[in-house]
Structure formats: structure tokens, C-alpha cells
Scaffold this active site. Structure first.
Site, PDB file in Angstrom:
ATOM      1  N   HIS A  61     -20.310   9.854 -60.706  1.00 22.06           N
ATOM      2  CA  HIS A  61     -20.491  10.825 -59.603  1.00 22.06           C
ATOM      3  C   HIS A  61     -20.262  12.250 -60.120  1.00 22.06           C
ATOM      4  O   HIS A  61     -21.045  13.159 -59.846  1.00 22.06           O
ATOM      5  CB  HIS A  61     -19.449  10.585 -58.504  1.00 22.06           C
ATOM      6  CG  HIS A  61     -19.738   9.430 -57.592  1.00 22.06           C
ATOM      7  ND1 HIS A  61     -20.966   9.193 -57.031  1.00 22.06           N
ATOM      8  CD2 HIS A  61     -18.920   8.449 -57.109  1.00 22.06           C
ATOM      9  CE1 HIS A  61     -20.899   8.126 -56.255  1.00 22.06           C
ATOM     10  NE2 HIS A  61     -19.665   7.644 -56.290  1.00 22.06           N
ATOM     11  N   MET A  77       3.228   5.990  -2.705  1.00 23.64           N
ATOM     12  CA  MET A  77       4.353   6.830  -3.105  1.00 23.64           C
ATOM     13  C   MET A  77       4.399   6.987  -4.623  1.00 23.64           C
ATOM     14  O   MET A  77       4.630   8.061  -5.150  1.00 23.64           O
ATOM     15  CB  MET A  77       5.676   6.214  -2.615  1.00 23.64           C
ATOM     16  CG  MET A  77       5.966   6.580  -1.158  1.00 23.64           C
ATOM     17  SD  MET A  77       7.161   5.479  -0.411  1.00 23.64           S
ATOM     18  CE  MET A  77       8.580   5.771  -1.413  1.00 23.64           C
ATOM     19  N   GLU A 108     -16.471   6.830 -60.715  1.00 24.98           N
ATOM     20  CA  GLU A 108     -16.163   8.220 -60.313  1.00 24.98           C
ATOM     21  C   GLU A 108     -16.672   9.217 -61.351  1.00 24.98           C
ATOM     22  O   GLU A 108     -17.139  10.303 -61.000  1.00 24.98           O
ATOM     23  CB  GLU A 108     -14.653   8.404 -60.087  1.00 24.98           C
ATOM     24  CG  GLU A 108     -14.067   7.547 -58.976  1.00 24.98           C
ATOM     25  CD  GLU A 108     -14.815   7.657 -57.657  1.00 24.98           C
ATOM     26  OE1 GLU A 108     -15.370   8.729 -57.358  1.00 24.98           O
ATOM     27  OE2 GLU A 108     -14.863   6.643 -56.927  1.00 24.98           O
ATOM     28  N   PHE A 140       0.824  -1.201   0.000  1.00 27.03           N
ATOM     29  CA  PHE A 140       0.000   0.000   0.000  1.00 27.03           C
ATOM     30  C   PHE A 140       0.866   1.262   0.000  1.00 27.03           C
ATOM     31  O   PHE A 140       0.644   2.201  -0.763  1.00 27.03           O
ATOM     32  CB  PHE A 140      -0.925  -0.017   1.230  1.00 27.03           C
ATOM     33  CG  PHE A 140      -1.764   1.215   1.354  1.00 27.03           C
ATOM     34  CD1 PHE A 140      -2.911   1.372   0.580  1.00 27.03           C
ATOM     35  CD2 PHE A 140      -1.398   2.253   2.219  1.00 27.03           C
ATOM     36  CE1 PHE A 140      -3.676   2.521   0.676  1.00 27.03           C
ATOM     37  CE2 PHE A 140      -2.153   3.400   2.312  1.00 27.03           C
ATOM     38  CZ  PHE A 140      -3.298   3.528   1.550  1.00 27.03           C
TER      39      PHE A 140
END
Ligand code: ATP
Length: 497
Positions: free
Chosen positions: A343, A43, A340, A38
């Protein structure tokens, strides 16, 4: 999940120790070991904490610097800058505020998409008010161990006060990026106790800011998800100033490009206004990247100046991703070229002069692409404009069908896009269903969406079939040259007209 496993392991360890104790074993060595682990963990944690804040706030042992960024270094965002400056002016009117009993401005929330300049705004705010500046991020407060996040919140407030004192300044700005990680609505996170404690501590610290303090603190937070924030954060007296930092409009983009072009040698053919037109929906961070990529492009080509071509290439790289070495077969290349061109032909038909480039080079996820510029930034669309956009989306698949009799999987992204637009038509009450409620049955929605798309496909079939010469000629040129600029494309269209 990582946290859950750790918690289970700790629980199991404890259960074993209790079990051994009940069985009469001597558990002292285990307890000793547990305490050691612990302490070691504690630390390490505090070292990490210090490191985190060192990292965000400057070097250990030195004061946090006042950022050099000023509002002049931020392009566009005129409204956001004005609002923020007004709020900051108010901050400097200390004596009037005290006389009139006005409560101090404690928090400003900057909201907007990533890369729009929220961090720059916070830094400029610190410069403008001559304040020390500590920056951190919501995620740096998040820990599984109870109390660590809250402790970090206290540390950062302490830190900014100490830094301001050291630098002999009367104000400090704490900038918390990604506040949604820390300030999401309470009770929603899995390890919610820790999240809630951290948020509660932030609220307590904000409430503790007083006008009478020697050092005035302002918390500036940023988020892309203001809707996720706990209402307690947004209530008056906390983050009650909300400044929207949106994607820049065309003038804003030009301003940002000019800022990032400073110190870069531009060739005479560069027209930053044209680059600003082409870069609709790009953020300030994207635009900075465009200028940087343009310079890299020039360096690769061993040129001493950045040309318009370098910047065009940079825009495509930023928008679509890096060029890939994928080598489609000849048959696939032909298909991509027709796809393409389809498009592009429909894009140009909808808005003359809008096609800015068509290519069959693979980039990012795309095997080829057609780029279209809006004439002006557009925020509202009529039904016809949306239908035209569906036609542009579907034109690739339709062109493939017209020429090769069959479509391919190359249109999956286009179909997704067309479906999204058709759904927009329905939800905006522009379909034949008229105004619909949000709980419209899925079957009716999908039937209407399919119908809208099919009707547009028929129109695209008609157009491409009656302009087959253009489709063949442009696709052929695209196959030969791999890339056509908008002007090349338009001259080929005219040749066949
Ligand atoms: P995030 O939400 O992802 O944290 P952010 O909105 O805080 O992003 P910044 O970190 O301020 O964005 O911007 C990142 C970089 O992008 C800046 O360093 C700058 O180079 C550039 N940039 C963004 N917006 C602008 C702008 N309006 N003017 C000039 N440059 C900008």
C-alpha cells in the site's frame, strides 16, 4: 416493536373485559384497577416530562442560563458563523422590523455532519443575542401515547417564555437537536399519528411567534439529515434560514486545534499546522478528542508536556481506534508487513511525500495500516487520481500474491474500497462506457468495475515486481520496528533506489 407489543397487550386486556361483561361477570374491580393503573402511569409520565426539561434547561426553579460559549470559541465555520450572525443581527432590529412590516425570523436550521459544532453555534447564538437558552432533542418528544409529544412542545415554548421573563430578558432560543426524529416527512413513521401530532404542534407554535410579543422566540434546530425533513417545516416563515455547518477545511482544523490546545502545555516539537494537515475529514469533535487523547498519552508517559509523538498517536487512535492486544502468528505478521508496504509503495508513487505512517500494530478493525495525508484538502478527483487510488487499495493484496503466491482475506476492506471508487468512475461518466444513466443494468456495471480494477492490478504487479528489493527491505524493517514514520519509509525507499 416495543410499542406494538404494549398496544397489543392493552387491546387484549380490553377485549377480555368486554368478553367478561358480556358473559355477565361483575367487571367493576377490573375497571377500578384499570383506572388506578392509568392514573399511576399518567403521574409517572408527567414526572419524567418535568425531569427531561429540567435536565435540558437547567435546574428546577431557576432560570435557564445564558450560555458562555461565544462565536470566538468556534473554530473554522467562517461562512456558517457569518450567516448565523447576520440572521441574529436582524433579530435585534426590532423597531425597524415592525416599521417595515417584516415578518420575524422564527427558525434557523443548522445542517451538517455530527460533531461539527451545531450545538456550539446555537449556544453562541444565545450568548450573542443575550437570550435564555433551552436545549432539547427530537427524540425527547417521541412517545407512543397520543398527545404527549405535542404537550411537550407546548411545555418547552412556555418554559422558554417563563425563563426569559424570570431572567428579565427579551428573547429566548429553543435549540432542538436531531429535529429529523420529530420533523421527518409526515405519514412515514409506524406510530405516525403521534409523530404527526407532535410535528403539527411544533408548526403551530412556530406560526404563533409574533414580532409584537414582549419575549421574542427563535427556534434553532439541527440535523444531519435535512433531506428527511417535512417540507412544511422548511417553508418560508418557519425554518427558512438554512445554515450549513460542514466538516472543517485545513485552516478551520488548525483554528479548532488551537482553541482546544488552550491551557494544554505543548512541547516545542509540536506543529499544530502539521496536525491540521494530517486530519483531513475529521470533525471539530474529533479534533477536540485528538488534543485530549494527546494529553492523556503524555500523562500515561509521565511527561509534563504534550509532544508531537503524543499527538501523532492520538490522531491514529481517533482515526482508527484503540490499539489491540491481538497477536497474529509470525507468518501472519510477515504477510501483514508485505501487505502494508505494498500500500505504502503505491501511495508514495502516486503522491511523493504523502505516506505519513506504516504499521503492523492492530488497531480497531485493522491488523496493520498505512496512513497517507493529502497535500491539500481535495474535493474533486480526475480519472487518473481515482485510478491511482484503486492501485493503492489493491497493492496490499498484490504484494501478498507477489511474495506468497496467494492472497488472503486481509484485502476484503481494500476490495470494497476499490469497488466503490471504480463505481464512482462509472457514474461520473469517466469509464469507457462514457456518460451512463442511473438505471445502468447491474451486469454491465459489475463487468466494467471488475475490468477497471483488474487493469490497475496488472499495473501494480508490474511496479512491485520491478521494485522487489524495496518491497523486501521495507517489509523487513517494518517487521523489526513494527512502525515506520513517513520519513523512515522514504529513506528506506531511497536506500534501494
Ligand atoms: P451532533 O450533530 O452530533 O449533535 P454537533 O454538530 O452539535 O454534533 P457539537 O455538539 O457542537 O457538535 O460539538 C461537540 C464538541 O466538539 C464541542 O463541545 C467541541 O468541543 C467540539 N467542536 C465541534 N466543532 C467545533 C468547532 N467548530 N470549534 C471548536 N470546537 C468544536
Amino acid at each position: 416493536m416495543k410499542y406494538a407489543v404494549k398496544e397489543i397487550m392493552v387491546g387484549l386486556g380490553l377485549a377480555v373485559i368486554v368478553f367478561l361483561a358480556l358473559q355477565g361477570f361483575d367487571i367493576t374491580p377490573f375497571l377500578f384497577l384499570g383506572v388506578m393503573v392509568f392514573l399511576l402511569r399518567f403521574m409517572m409520565d408527567s414526572r419524567t416530562n418535568n425531569k427531561r426539561f429540567e435536565m435540558v434547561g437547567g435546574h428546577k426553579g431557576t432560570t435557564t442560563k445564558i450560555p458562555k460559549v461565544t462565536f470566538k470559541d468556534i473554530g473554522g465555520q467562517d461562512v456558517a458563523k457569518r450567516e448565523l450572525q447576520e440572521a441574529l443581527d436582524f433579530m435585534s432590529m426590532d423597531s425597524q422590523i415592525q416599521k417595515l412590516g417584516i415578518r420575524p425570523l422564527k427558525g434557523i436550521l443548522l445542517t451538517g455532519p455530527p460533531g461539527t459544532g451545531k450545538t456550539l453555534m446555537a449556544k453562541a447564538a444565545a450568548n450573542y443575542t443575550d437570550s435564555v437558552f433551552v436545549a432539547t432533542s427530537g427524540s425527547q418528544f417521541v412517545e407512543m401515547y397520543a398527545g404527549v409529544g405535542a404537550q411537550r412542545v407546548r411545555q418547552i415554548f412556555k418554559r422558554v417564555r417563563a425563563d426569559a421573563e424570570k431572567a428579565n430578558k427579551s428573547s429566548g432560543i429553543i435549540f432542538i437537536d436531531e429535529i429529523d426524529v420529530l420533523g421527518a416527512k409526515r405519514g412515514q413513521n409506524t406510530s405516525h399519528m403521534e409523530y404527526d401530532q407532535t410535528l403539527n404542534e411544533l408548526l403551530t407554535q412556530i406560526d404563533g411567534i409574533k414580532v409584537s410579543e414582549d419575549i421574542r422566540i427563535l427556534v434553532v434546530a439541527a440535523t444531519n439529515r435535512a433531506d428527511m425533513l417535512d417540507s412544511a417545516l422548511m417553508r418560508p416563515g418557519r425554518f427558512d434560514r438554512i445554515v450549513k455547518v460542514d466538516l472543517p477545511d485545513k485552516d478551520g482544523r488548525l483554528h479548532i486545534l488551537r482553541i482546544h490546545a488552550k491551557g494544554k502545555p505543548l512541547a516545542d516539537d509540536v506543529d499544530l499546522d502539521a496536525v491540521a494537515k494530517e486530519t483531513f475529514s475529521l470533525s471539530g469533535a474529533h479534533l477536540e478528542s485528538v488534543m485530549n487523547e494527546g494529553a492523556i498519552q503524555a500523562m500515561r508517559a509521565r511527561r509534563s508536556q504534550i509532544t508531537a509523538g503524543d499527538l501523532r498517536e492520538a490522531v491514529e487512535k481517533v482515526m482508527l481506534g484503540e490499539k489491540l492486544d491481538r497477536k497474529p502468528s509470525d507468518e501472519e505478521r510477515r504477510r501483514i508487513a508485505y501487505h502494508e508496504t505494498g500500500h505504502a509503495m503505491l501511495g508514495e508513487r502516486g503522491k511523493y511525500g504523502s505516506v505519513s505512517s506504516v504499521t503492523i500494530t492492530s488497531r480497531g478493525n485493522a491488523l496493520g495500516y498505512m496512513r497517507q495525508n493529502p497535500e491539500a484538502d481535495q474535493y474533486l478527483y480526475t480519472k487518473n487520481e481515482l485510478l491511482e487510488r484503486i492501485q493503492v487499495c489493491m497493492a496490499g493484496a498484490v504484494a501478498e500474491e507477489v511474495v506468497f503466491d496467494q492472497r488472503s482475506t486481509g484485502a476484503i476492506g481494500d476490495i470494497e474500497q476499490a469497488t466503490k471508487i471504480a463505481k464512482q468512475i462509472v457514474s461520473a461518466g469517466l469509464s469507457e462506457l462514457g456518460v451512463v444513466s442511473s438505471d445502468l443494468p447491474g451486469s454491465i456495471l459489475s463487468k466494467t468495475v471488475s475490468q477497471i480494477i483488474q487493469e490497475q492490478e496488472l499495473l501494480v504487479f508490474d511496479y512491485l515486481r520491478s521494485n522487489l528489493d524495496q518491497l523486501h527491505r521495507i517489509s523487513q524493517a517494518l517487521l523489526e520496528r513494527e512502525k515506520l514514520s513517513g520519513d523512515d519509509f522514504r529513506s528506506l525507499m531511497q536506500l534501494c533506489a
